[in-house]
Design an enzyme around this catalytic site. Structure first.
Site, short mmCIF file in Angstrom:
data_model
loop_
_atom_site.label_atom_id
_atom_site.label_comp_id
_atom_site.label_asym_id
_atom_site.label_seq_id
_atom_site.Cartn_x
_atom_site.Cartn_y
_atom_site.Cartn_z
N SER A 161 43.79 33.55 32.67
CA SER A 161 42.50 33.92 32.05
C SER A 161 42.32 33.15 30.74
O SER A 161 41.22 33.10 30.19
CB SER A 161 42.43 35.43 31.80
OG SER A 161 43.58 35.87 31.12
N ASP A 167 51.64 33.35 33.85
CA ASP A 167 51.02 33.05 35.14
C ASP A 167 51.43 31.67 35.64
O ASP A 167 51.39 30.69 34.88
CB ASP A 167 49.49 33.04 35.00
CG ASP A 167 48.87 34.32 35.51
OD1 ASP A 167 49.56 35.10 36.20
OD2 ASP A 167 47.67 34.54 35.23
N LYS A 196 54.24 35.28 37.17
CA LYS A 196 53.35 35.99 38.10
C LYS A 196 52.64 34.97 38.99
O LYS A 196 52.25 33.91 38.51
CB LYS A 196 52.33 36.82 37.31
CG LYS A 196 51.23 37.46 38.14
CD LYS A 196 50.52 38.55 37.38
CE LYS A 196 49.40 38.10 36.48
NZ LYS A 196 48.31 37.37 37.15
N GLU A 226 49.74 34.77 42.50
CA GLU A 226 48.75 35.56 43.24
C GLU A 226 48.94 35.41 44.75
O GLU A 226 49.20 34.32 45.24
CB GLU A 226 47.35 35.08 42.87
CG GLU A 226 47.01 35.36 41.43
CD GLU A 226 45.61 34.87 41.04
OE1 GLU A 226 44.83 34.44 41.92
OE2 GLU A 226 45.32 34.92 39.83
N GLU A 281 44.53 44.22 41.09
CA GLU A 281 43.27 43.95 40.39
C GLU A 281 42.07 44.34 41.25
O GLU A 281 41.97 43.94 42.42
CB GLU A 281 43.19 42.46 40.01
CG GLU A 281 41.90 42.12 39.28
CD GLU A 281 41.92 40.79 38.55
OE1 GLU A 281 42.95 40.08 38.55
OE2 GLU A 281 40.87 40.47 37.95
O1 KIV Z 1 45.14 35.95 33.96
C1 KIV Z 1 45.04 37.15 33.71
O2 KIV Z 1 44.65 37.58 32.61
C2 KIV Z 1 45.38 38.11 34.77
C3 KIV Z 1 44.94 39.52 34.57
C4 KIV Z 1 43.52 39.64 35.01
C5 KIV Z 1 45.82 40.48 35.26
O3 KIV Z 1 45.96 37.73 35.74
#
Ligand code: KIV
Length: 278
Positions: free
Chosen positions: A52, A90, A118, A120, A182
């Site tokens: 994000s 991420d 993390k 997806e 989410e």
């Molecule tokens: O990138 C991010 O901020 C996220 C959140 C929406 C969980 O993956």
């Protein structure tokens, strides 16, 4: 292989314990040093350096533009601000297409200072490869911003909900340490939370997950649009606009800096200086 014996992360074993005790986990995104400091001081359990960052901070049009180098850069800043806090980073779009690529990408984020990574989607083989490499993993199901360009609720139909539950179970069996859910109905998030060992962290997933995460820019009111899943704890956006406009006005009017903001030479130095300059 369980989380502790695999050596994946003794830090993340704390979250399994919190789930067991019914203690809620507070996760929040941060992308820079001062925000990380504030979050660490507030006792945030996990700081998420999410992709994000792309749309919120870097001015990109989509999460898909975020690179591994972008995330590593922001992880380093956050780590400097929060040396003791668990940092989740991420894996950006297309940096985990194969298990080998996922491990190499994750290692780069670990070197930058992340504790866990993390990714997806329902990719248990990716999770298993990361866990086998000793890297703590957080899954992310429901709305996947990297893959779903239309940002809408997922898991509304029984069929979608069943497949989400099966995907969560498969990731759990692969050894994930956490699962972000989410934009899904509360009922689905609650069922997943009960069904898996790993703690679930919701965003737009209701009240019954093991923890919550928000994007700091949404939560502070920097984002122009508000979202139903969000709560603005302050409305900082208009404050930023007002303070910046005041500064520009005062500079133009010669009202900034004032006497209180400047420095003078000692009298005797000044007379030598002005005498020499004359
Ligand atoms: O990138 C991010 O901020 C996220 C959140 C929406 C969980 O993956």
């Amino acid at each position: 292989m369980n989380q502790i014996s695999s050596g994946v992360s003794s830090k993340s074993s704390r979250f399994f314990e919190m789930k067991r005790r019914g203690e809620k986990i507070a996760m929040l995104t941060a992308y820079d040093y001062p925000t990380a400091r504030a979050e660490a001081a507030a006792g945030v359990d996990v700081i998420l350096v999410g992709d994000s960052v792309g749309t919120n901070i870097l001015g990109y049009k989509s999460e898909q533009e975020v690179t591994l180098a972008d995330i590593a850069h922001h992880v380093r800043a956050v780590r400097r601000g929060a040396p003791e806090t668990v940092i989740l980073a991420d894996l950006p779009y297309r940096t985990y297409d194969t298990p080998e690529q996922a491990v190499a990408s994750a290692r780069m984020l670990r070197e930058a200072g992340a504790d866990l990574v993390k990714f997806e989607g329902p990719r248990p083989a990716i999770a298993a490869a990361l866990v086998a490499a000793g890297i703590g993993v957080c899954g992310h199901l429901g709305l996947e911003p990297q893959h779903h360009l239309e940002k809408r609720l997922k898991g509304r139909s029984a069929q979608e909900a069943k497949s989400l539950l099966a995907n969560a179970r498969a990731l759990d069996a692969a050894g994930i340490s956490m699962l972000v859910l989410e934009l899904i109905p509360e009922e689905v998030a609650a069922t997943v939370t009960r069904a898996i060992k790993a703690p679930t962290i919701g965003i737009g997933a209701g009240r019954l997950t093991d923890g919550q995460v928000l994007v700091i820019c949404d939560m502070l009111g920097f984002t122009p649009a508000n979202f139903r899943h969000n709560r603005r704890y302050h409305n900082v956006g208009p404050l930023l606009d007002a303070a910046t406009a005041d500064y520009v006005k005062e500079v133009r009017e010669g009202r900034f800096p004032a006497e209180a903001n400047l420095f003078h030479m000692p009298e005797e130095e000044l007379s030598i200086f002005t005498g020499d300059a004359a």
